[in-house]
Motif scaffolding. Structure first.
Motif, mmCIF file in Angstrom:
data_model
loop_
_atom_site.group_PDB
_atom_site.id
_atom_site.type_symbol
_atom_site.label_atom_id
_atom_site.label_comp_id
_atom_site.label_asym_id
_atom_site.label_seq_id
_atom_site.Cartn_x
_atom_site.Cartn_y
_atom_site.Cartn_z
ATOM 1 N N GLU A 1 46.822 -0.915 7.329
ATOM 2 C CA GLU A 1 47.567 -0.607 8.558
ATOM 3 C C GLU A 1 48.906 0.066 8.236
ATOM 4 O OE1 GLU A 1 44.789 -1.612 11.347
ATOM 5 O OE2 GLU A 1 46.802 -0.837 11.738
ATOM 6 N N SER A 2 49.526 -0.342 7.118
ATOM 7 C CA SER A 2 50.832 0.210 6.738
ATOM 8 C C SER A 2 50.700 1.508 5.961
ATOM 9 C CB SER A 2 51.604 -0.804 5.893
ATOM 10 O OG SER A 2 51.780 -2.020 6.587
ATOM 11 N N GLU A 3 49.446 1.881 5.617
ATOM 12 C CA GLU A 3 49.170 3.099 4.853
ATOM 13 C C GLU A 3 49.950 3.109 3.538
ATOM 14 O OE1 GLU A 3 49.797 6.436 7.404
ATOM 15 O OE2 GLU A 3 48.048 5.998 8.649
ATOM 16 N N ILE A 4 50.041 1.929 2.902
ATOM 17 C CA ILE A 4 50.717 1.789 1.618
ATOM 18 C C ILE A 4 49.841 2.382 0.517
ATOM 19 C CG2 ILE A 4 51.600 0.117 -0.086
ATOM 20 C CD1 ILE A 4 52.105 -1.780 2.278
ATOM 21 N N ARG A 5 50.467 3.045 -0.450
ATOM 22 C CA ARG A 5 49.718 3.572 -1.597
ATOM 23 C C ARG A 5 49.152 2.400 -2.391
ATOM 24 N NH1 ARG A 5 51.024 5.185 -6.979
ATOM 25 N NH2 ARG A 5 49.618 6.802 -7.737
ATOM 26 N N ILE A 6 47.864 2.424 -2.637
ATOM 27 C CA ILE A 6 47.180 1.283 -3.234
ATOM 28 C C ILE A 6 47.250 1.363 -4.754
ATOM 29 C CG2 ILE A 6 44.981 0.053 -3.422
ATOM 30 C CD1 ILE A 6 44.284 1.212 -0.655
ATOM 31 N N THR A 7 48.038 0.471 -5.341
ATOM 32 C CA THR A 7 48.119 0.306 -6.788
ATOM 33 C C THR A 7 48.043 -1.189 -7.086
ATOM 34 O OG1 THR A 7 50.540 0.099 -6.816
ATOM 35 C CG2 THR A 7 49.616 2.335 -6.990
ATOM 36 N N ASP A 8 47.736 -1.538 -8.345
ATOM 37 C CA ASP A 8 47.685 -2.950 -8.712
ATOM 38 C C ASP A 8 49.036 -3.616 -8.466
ATOM 39 O OD1 ASP A 8 45.099 -2.547 -9.424
ATOM 40 O OD2 ASP A 8 45.368 -2.878 -11.576
ATOM 41 N N PHE A 9 50.124 -2.910 -8.819
ATOM 42 C CA PHE A 9 51.446 -3.502 -8.602
ATOM 43 C C PHE A 9 51.726 -3.742 -7.130
ATOM 44 C CE2 PHE A 9 55.789 -4.569 -8.996
ATOM 45 C CZ PHE A 9 56.469 -3.895 -7.992
ATOM 46 N N GLU A 10 51.385 -2.772 -6.284
ATOM 47 C CA GLU A 10 51.668 -2.933 -4.859
ATOM 48 C C GLU A 10 50.836 -4.061 -4.263
ATOM 49 O OE1 GLU A 10 53.671 -2.823 -1.668
ATOM 50 O OE2 GLU A 10 54.157 -1.370 -3.247
ATOM 51 N N ILE A 11 49.581 -4.179 -4.689
ATOM 52 C CA ILE A 11 48.761 -5.284 -4.202
ATOM 53 C C ILE A 11 49.358 -6.615 -4.647
ATOM 54 C CG2 ILE A 11 46.507 -6.408 -4.396
ATOM 55 C CD1 ILE A 11 45.255 -3.646 -4.622
ATOM 56 N N PHE A 12 49.758 -6.702 -5.941
ATOM 57 C CA PHE A 12 50.378 -7.933 -6.452
ATOM 58 C C PHE A 12 51.655 -8.244 -5.683
ATOM 59 C CE2 PHE A 12 51.314 -11.250 -9.326
ATOM 60 C CZ PHE A 12 52.657 -11.174 -9.664
ATOM 61 N N ARG A 13 52.441 -7.216 -5.419
ATOM 62 C CA ARG A 13 53.697 -7.397 -4.669
ATOM 63 C C ARG A 13 53.418 -7.943 -3.276
ATOM 64 N NH1 ARG A 13 56.273 -3.936 -1.149
ATOM 65 N NH2 ARG A 13 58.510 -4.329 -0.856
ATOM 66 N N GLN A 14 52.426 -7.389 -2.602
ATOM 67 C CA GLN A 14 52.099 -7.847 -1.252
ATOM 68 C C GLN A 14 51.590 -9.294 -1.272
ATOM 69 O OE1 GLN A 14 52.635 -6.268 1.651
ATOM 70 N NE2 GLN A 14 53.580 -4.578 0.526
#
Length: 233
Positions: A161-174
């Motif tokens: 929904e937020s159209e965040i760039r999907i990376t392992d770090f971003e997923i871990f951060r979320q």
């Protein structure tokens, strides 16, 4: 009668998401069966925060995906690219229709969000729409369970929904942000690896649910196989 230039011999099935901007409401009659469409189903969404109005369509189109995209972009021209619309192949699977019903809490209010359901049959019949809505509500209720799997699904939905760039770090951060906000323990390294993979799987399932295909899930499987077995060879 001569064949219309560019018209296909048989209609193709497509899934369309049209973001709603000023002036678009008055142009929605475009999505009416006729020269361009054999059948059209469309339903309104508002997004999680109720501030992202858009419409999901399932159509049988007499023109190619590229031609249809161009026609829609020409008429609904307030924005460009993915900010405006997306058009994807749809294999006719009812999972996509079920997905489009996820924001409808009470089926009795269908008429308030249904834009069009014209010249359709089979799974788009009113009775089957009600059955799909019931399934959608079951899924929504399951998400309320606070298990790691459900949390990963919630995080996947937030990322999409937020159209965040999907990376392992971003997923871990979320994941960390979500758990810290809820006052819960953070996963250890090995748990985190599993959670990141599960979020990727959920993202793929959501995307495939929207498109009616399996490509995103196949991509996840290929990536995991490469990481597990081919690295270092």
């Amino acid at each position: 009668m001569p064949r219309v230039v560019g018209k296909l011999d048989t209609p193709i099935q497509l899934a369309i998401r049209l973001n709603m901007f000023e002036g678009y409401e008055e142009k929605l009659s475009f999505f009416t069966p006729g020269e361009t469409f054999e059948s059209v189903y469309g339903i309104r969404h508002q997004g999680k925060a109720k501030n992202n109005p858009h419409i999901h369509f399932a159509v049988e189109s007499w023109v190619s995906e590229q031609t249809l995209r161009a026609r829609i972009a020409k008429i609904f021209d307030n924005q460009k690219g993915n900010k405006n619309l997306s058009v994807k192949h749809w294999d006719g699977d009812e999972t996509y229709i079920q997905y489009t019903l996820k924001e409808l809490k009470d089926y009795a209010h269908l008429s308030e969000v249904l834009v069009v359901n014209s010249r359709t049959g089979g799974f788009l019949a009113v009775g089957t729409l009600e059955q799909l809505h019931a399934r959608s509500r079951l899924v929504a209720n399951e998400i309320k369970e606070n298990t790691p799997t459900k949390i990963c699904l919630k995080i996947a939905e937030q990322i999409i929904e937020s159209e965040i760039r999907i990376t392992d770090f971003e997923i871990f951060r979320q994941i960390c942000i979500y758990l810290m906000t809820k006052g819960k323990f953070l996963p250890n390294k090995f748990q985190s690896e599993r959670w990141i993979i599960q979020v990727k799987v959920c993202i793929a399932q959501i995307r495939d649910g929207r498109s009616g295909g399996t490509k995103s899930q196949e991509d996840v499987i290929s990536q995991l196989y490469h990481n597990y077995f081919l690295n270092g060879y």
